[in-house]
Design a protein around this motif. Structure first.
Motif, short mmCIF file in Angstrom:
data_model
loop_
_atom_site.label_atom_id
_atom_site.label_comp_id
_atom_site.label_asym_id
_atom_site.label_seq_id
_atom_site.Cartn_x
_atom_site.Cartn_y
_atom_site.Cartn_z
N TYR A 36 0.82 -1.21 0.00
CA TYR A 36 0.00 0.00 0.00
C TYR A 36 0.85 1.27 0.00
O TYR A 36 0.58 2.20 -0.73
N ASN A 37 1.88 1.32 0.82
CA ASN A 37 2.68 2.54 0.92
C ASN A 37 3.78 2.65 -0.12
O ASN A 37 4.23 3.75 -0.43
N LYS A 38 4.25 1.53 -0.66
CA LYS A 38 5.40 1.58 -1.57
C LYS A 38 5.09 1.27 -3.02
O LYS A 38 5.85 1.64 -3.90
N LYS A 39 3.98 0.59 -3.31
CA LYS A 39 3.71 0.17 -4.69
C LYS A 39 2.37 0.64 -5.24
O LYS A 39 2.25 0.83 -6.44
N ARG A 40 1.38 0.80 -4.38
CA ARG A 40 0.03 1.13 -4.87
C ARG A 40 -0.08 2.62 -5.16
O ARG A 40 0.17 3.46 -4.32
N HIS A 41 -0.46 2.95 -6.40
CA HIS A 41 -0.61 4.34 -6.81
C HIS A 41 -1.96 4.87 -6.34
O HIS A 41 -2.96 4.16 -6.35
N HIS A 42 -1.98 6.15 -5.93
CA HIS A 42 -3.18 6.77 -5.40
C HIS A 42 -3.55 7.97 -6.25
O HIS A 42 -2.72 8.86 -6.48
N SER A 43 -4.79 8.01 -6.69
CA SER A 43 -5.23 9.12 -7.54
C SER A 43 -5.16 10.45 -6.79
O SER A 43 -4.86 11.49 -7.37
N SER A 44 -5.42 10.44 -5.49
CA SER A 44 -5.40 11.69 -4.72
C SER A 44 -3.98 12.24 -4.55
O SER A 44 -3.81 13.39 -4.16
N LEU A 45 -2.98 11.43 -4.85
CA LEU A 45 -1.58 11.87 -4.75
C LEU A 45 -0.96 12.06 -6.12
O LEU A 45 0.26 12.00 -6.28
N GLY A 46 -1.79 12.26 -7.13
CA GLY A 46 -1.28 12.43 -8.48
C GLY A 46 -0.73 11.14 -9.07
O GLY A 46 0.22 11.15 -9.82
N TYR A 47 -1.34 10.03 -8.69
CA TYR A 47 -0.96 8.69 -9.14
C TYR A 47 0.48 8.33 -8.77
O TYR A 47 1.18 7.65 -9.50
N MET A 48 0.89 8.82 -7.60
CA MET A 48 2.17 8.41 -7.03
C MET A 48 1.86 7.51 -5.84
O MET A 48 0.75 7.53 -5.30
N THR A 49 2.85 6.76 -5.43
CA THR A 49 2.70 5.99 -4.20
C THR A 49 2.87 6.94 -3.03
O THR A 49 3.47 8.02 -3.18
N PRO A 50 2.38 6.58 -1.85
CA PRO A 50 2.61 7.45 -0.69
C PRO A 50 4.10 7.71 -0.44
O PRO A 50 4.48 8.82 -0.08
N LEU A 51 4.94 6.71 -0.66
CA LEU A 51 6.38 6.89 -0.47
C LEU A 51 6.93 7.90 -1.47
O LEU A 51 7.68 8.80 -1.09
N GLN A 52 6.56 7.78 -2.74
CA GLN A 52 7.01 8.75 -3.75
C GLN A 52 6.53 10.15 -3.40
O GLN A 52 7.28 11.12 -3.54
N PHE A 53 5.29 10.26 -2.96
CA PHE A 53 4.72 11.56 -2.60
C PHE A 53 5.51 12.18 -1.45
O PHE A 53 5.85 13.36 -1.49
N GLU A 54 5.78 11.41 -0.42
CA GLU A 54 6.53 11.92 0.73
C GLU A 54 7.94 12.36 0.32
O GLU A 54 8.42 13.40 0.75
N LEU A 55 8.60 11.56 -0.51
CA LEU A 55 9.96 11.90 -0.94
C LEU A 55 9.98 13.14 -1.84
O LEU A 55 10.92 13.93 -1.77
N SER A 56 8.95 13.32 -2.65
CA SER A 56 8.93 14.47 -3.55
C SER A 56 8.60 15.77 -2.81
O SER A 56 8.88 16.84 -3.31
N ASN A 57 8.02 15.67 -1.63
CA ASN A 57 7.66 16.85 -0.86
C ASN A 57 8.60 17.11 0.31
O ASN A 57 8.29 17.91 1.17
N SER A 58 9.74 16.43 0.35
CA SER A 58 10.67 16.65 1.46
C SER A 58 11.69 17.71 1.12
O SER A 58 12.01 18.01 0.07
#
Length: 58
Positions: A36-58
């Motif tokens: 869920y946190n490392k592989k599943r893409h989320h539409s609410s995060l711009g189709y990024m994984t939660p991990l990608q989203f967190e890393l891009s906003n750090s």
């Protein structure tokens, strides 16, 4: 949270019958931390994984 639980029920629970609570906990943790946190893409995060989203906003 409702969206998460809907997804969780659809992706995890129908596929498994857990023999013990300990096995259920391990499977749920595995789902959350590995998939869920490392592989599943989320539409609410711009189709990024939660991990990608967190890393891009750090």
């Amino acid at each position: 949270m409702e969206s998460f639980f809907k997804t969780f029920k659809r992706e995890v629970l129908p596929k498994r019958h857990f023999k013990t609570k300990a096995i259920a906990r391990l499977e749920i943790l595995n789902y959350l931390e590995v998939y869920y946190n490392k592989k599943r893409h989320h539409s609410s995060l711009g189709y990024m994984t939660p991990l990608q989203f967190e890393l891009s906003n750090s």
